[in-house]
Scaffold this motif. Structure first.
Motif, mmCIF file in Angstrom:
data_model
loop_
_atom_site.group_PDB
_atom_site.id
_atom_site.type_symbol
_atom_site.label_atom_id
_atom_site.label_comp_id
_atom_site.label_asym_id
_atom_site.label_seq_id
_atom_site.Cartn_x
_atom_site.Cartn_y
_atom_site.Cartn_z
ATOM 1 N N THR A 74 -18.547 -8.915 9.139
ATOM 2 C CA THR A 74 -17.414 -8.544 9.865
ATOM 3 C C THR A 74 -16.445 -7.463 9.187
ATOM 4 N N VAL A 75 -15.758 -6.832 10.149
ATOM 5 C CA VAL A 75 -15.304 -5.486 9.570
ATOM 6 C C VAL A 75 -13.693 -5.855 9.759
ATOM 7 N N GLU A 76 -12.957 -5.273 8.577
ATOM 8 C CA GLU A 76 -11.494 -5.077 8.778
ATOM 9 C C GLU A 76 -10.969 -3.804 9.331
ATOM 10 N N PRO A 77 -10.430 -3.743 10.409
ATOM 11 C CA PRO A 77 -10.424 -2.667 11.292
ATOM 12 C C PRO A 77 -9.453 -1.455 10.750
ATOM 13 N N ILE A 78 -8.557 -1.714 9.958
ATOM 14 C CA ILE A 78 -7.383 -0.803 9.529
ATOM 15 C C ILE A 78 -8.220 0.598 9.006
ATOM 16 N N LEU A 79 -7.629 1.442 9.445
ATOM 17 C CA LEU A 79 -8.065 3.074 9.044
ATOM 18 C C LEU A 79 -6.997 3.626 8.072
ATOM 19 N N PRO A 80 -6.855 3.308 6.882
ATOM 20 C CA PRO A 80 -5.874 4.033 6.110
ATOM 21 C C PRO A 80 -6.524 4.888 5.073
ATOM 22 N N CYS A 81 -5.865 5.590 4.286
ATOM 23 C CA CYS A 81 -6.270 7.040 3.448
ATOM 24 C C CYS A 81 -7.735 6.800 3.009
ATOM 25 N N LEU A 82 -8.108 5.676 2.521
ATOM 26 C CA LEU A 82 -9.549 5.767 1.767
ATOM 27 C C LEU A 82 -10.372 5.951 2.822
ATOM 28 N N ALA A 83 -10.510 5.301 4.197
ATOM 29 C CA ALA A 83 -11.349 5.179 5.289
ATOM 30 C C ALA A 83 -11.479 6.801 5.888
ATOM 31 N N ARG A 84 -10.150 7.274 5.886
ATOM 32 C CA ARG A 84 -9.973 8.682 6.189
ATOM 33 C C ARG A 84 -10.257 9.911 5.313
ATOM 34 N N GLY A 85 -10.709 9.511 4.029
ATOM 35 C CA GLY A 85 -11.206 10.432 3.210
ATOM 36 C C GLY A 85 -10.040 11.254 2.468
ATOM 37 N N ILE A 86 -8.787 10.711 2.365
ATOM 38 C CA ILE A 86 -7.643 11.364 2.085
ATOM 39 C C ILE A 86 -7.539 10.881 0.183
ATOM 40 N N SER B 194 1.478 7.072 -1.158
ATOM 41 C CA SER B 194 2.045 6.152 -1.845
ATOM 42 C C SER B 194 1.782 4.717 -1.766
ATOM 43 N N ASN B 195 1.973 4.351 -0.384
ATOM 44 C CA ASN B 195 1.610 3.032 0.015
ATOM 45 C C ASN B 195 0.618 2.534 -0.411
ATOM 46 N N CYS B 196 -0.787 3.303 0.084
ATOM 47 C CA CYS B 196 -2.015 3.023 -0.094
ATOM 48 C C CYS B 196 -2.363 2.902 -1.698
ATOM 49 N N ALA B 197 -1.745 3.698 -2.594
ATOM 50 C CA ALA B 197 -2.177 3.675 -3.916
ATOM 51 C C ALA B 197 -1.631 2.568 -4.597
ATOM 52 N N ALA B 198 -0.572 1.882 -4.131
ATOM 53 C CA ALA B 198 0.212 0.597 -4.314
ATOM 54 C C ALA B 198 -0.484 -0.662 -3.689
ATOM 55 N N GLY B 199 -1.676 -0.441 -3.028
ATOM 56 C CA GLY B 199 -2.348 -1.551 -2.490
ATOM 57 C C GLY B 199 -1.722 -2.039 -1.148
#
Length: 411
Positions: free
Chosen positions: A110-122, A127-132
């Protein structure tokens, strides 16, 4: 591949808005933004992505809002068109990028659909992604893929209303062998309900009101019981079959929404509140519930949530409530309510560890701590999409909870 493609051009948007008042079928008809068609398979955007063949693709309440063209226009700023909808999924891995070493072709996921920095190769991440808190990513419109909050709202990824889609390795969760496809499909909406409960844990002995008897409302009831929270759960629902399911999943009381404010009497009795009649409009409850989870997103449901929560209490609006008319915001300042919103999940503190919400709920399903399979009530092949949408939009007649597209055999 076969897929449903959503492309809300201005002419299609205008024609559908005008004609939907005459016939609901206009929402998916010849001139609507949604078309059943052939589209190319989306390519893997990078070496750490995989391709998933869809087994089940869920129809979410937010998807129905999209079809009705009622979704908040704010979200369109985060979206790239045209896209294949569908963010709830169970599938089988059929292709892995060269950098993916811990997933195998043939694996059920099953797939968690959110596309944040990690998925975008950033890199470095925001700052929010770095904080979890990647659910609050600041870069949803940047990186190696087109804008999109989720798979199913991004033109480069595809979605589960198509035969296959692509996902970043970080989004993919193997499904335990003895967890059914039906339960795995509902891991995503269950995570939606668990996230705010862990962020805003109700006090022991408090009363939690769940407004709404659809899938998110039922998942909220199930989540409270799976978390073993010592609270009283009251579900306020529209239909008798929803009340029955809420009680089955652990609600202490399940009340039917009445005409006007008739249902306020039962809430007042349960909470020891006092009802007073204003000059105009619905009655005012002095007292009420400690925490209210609003799981519908309509003007009426939000208005009720504010009125039925005690002074100093908290209201959490779950999902995609858009522009609301007829909501009296007076209770917020008059009784100092805390009102917040939530629509996805992220990283939680659970048993002293930082864990992803999807990971937690899949473990619960594997351990038998929660069983949501009864909520998967209707399956349709993709080509029967008119019947699927008619069923999902006609709950009073069909008794539907989760309606999903089925691609081949499931377990």
């Amino acid at each position: 591949m076969r897929a449903l493609l959503f492309n809300p051009t201005i002419p299609r948007f205008a024609v559908t808005r005008l004609s939907a008042g005459i016939s609901r079928r206009a929402l998916w008809g010849r001139f609507s933004p949604l078309q059943y068609t052939q589209v190319p398979d989306p390519p893997l955007p990078a070496a750490n992505w995989v391709r998933v063949n869809t087994r089940l693709g869920g129809i979410c309440g937010s998807d129905l809002s999209m079809l009705h063209l009622h979704t908040s226009m704010v979200t369109s700023a985060y979206t790239s068109f045209p896209f294949v909808p569908g963010h709830e999924s169970v599938g089988t891995v059929v292709e892995v990028g060269p950098a993916v070493t811990d997933l195998a072709v043939g694996q059920r996921v099953t797939v968690e659909p959110i596309l944040p920095c990690l998925a975008r190769g950033i890199d470095p991440p925001c700052s929010n992604c770095a904080a979890g808190d990647y659910n609050l990513c600041l870069r949803f419109t940047e990186g190696q893929i087109s804008p999109g909050l989720f798979i199913g709202y991004c033109r480069d990824t595809g979605g589960s209303w198509g035969e296959n889609f692509v996902a970043h390795r970080s989004q993919v969760f193997p499904v335990p062998d003895h967890v059914s496809d039906g339960n795995a499909l509902l891991a995503e909406p269950l995570a939606v309900a668990v996230h705010p409960l862990l962020r805003h844990r109700p006090a022991d002995g408090s009363t939690v009101l769940v407004v709404g008897g659809g899938v998110i409302g039922q998942c909220a009831v199930a989540a409270i019981r799976a978390l073993h929270l010592p609270v009283r759960v009251v579900a306020l629902v529209k239909y008798a079959f929803q009340a029955e399911m809420a009680r089955r999943l652990g609600a202490d009381a399940a009340l039917l929404l009445g005409r006007g404010d008739v249902h306020y009497d039962a809430i007042a009795e349960l909470t020891g509140g006092i009802l007073r009649r204003p000059l105009l409009g619905k009655r005012v409850l002095i007292g009420g519930c400690d925490l209210t989870l609003e799981c519908v997103g309509s003007s009426r449901s939000v208005d009720d949530a504010l009125r039925l929560t005690r002074p100093g209490g908290r209201v959490v609006i779950l999902g995609l409530a858009a522009t609301l008319r007829g909501v009296d915001w007076g209770p917020i300042w008059l009784t100092e309510l805390t009102v917040t919103g939530s629509h996805v999940y992220g990283v939680e503190t659970w048993n002293g560890e930082r864990r992803r919400t999807m990971e937690i709920v899949l473990e619960w399903m594997a351990a038998g701590r929660v069983d949501l399979a009864p909520l998967l009530t209707h399956l349709y092949p993709l080509g029967a999409y008119p019947q699927a949408f008619t069923t999902a939009m006609g709950k009073a007649r069909t008794g539907a909870f989760k309606v999903a597209f089925q691609f081949g055999r499931t377990v």
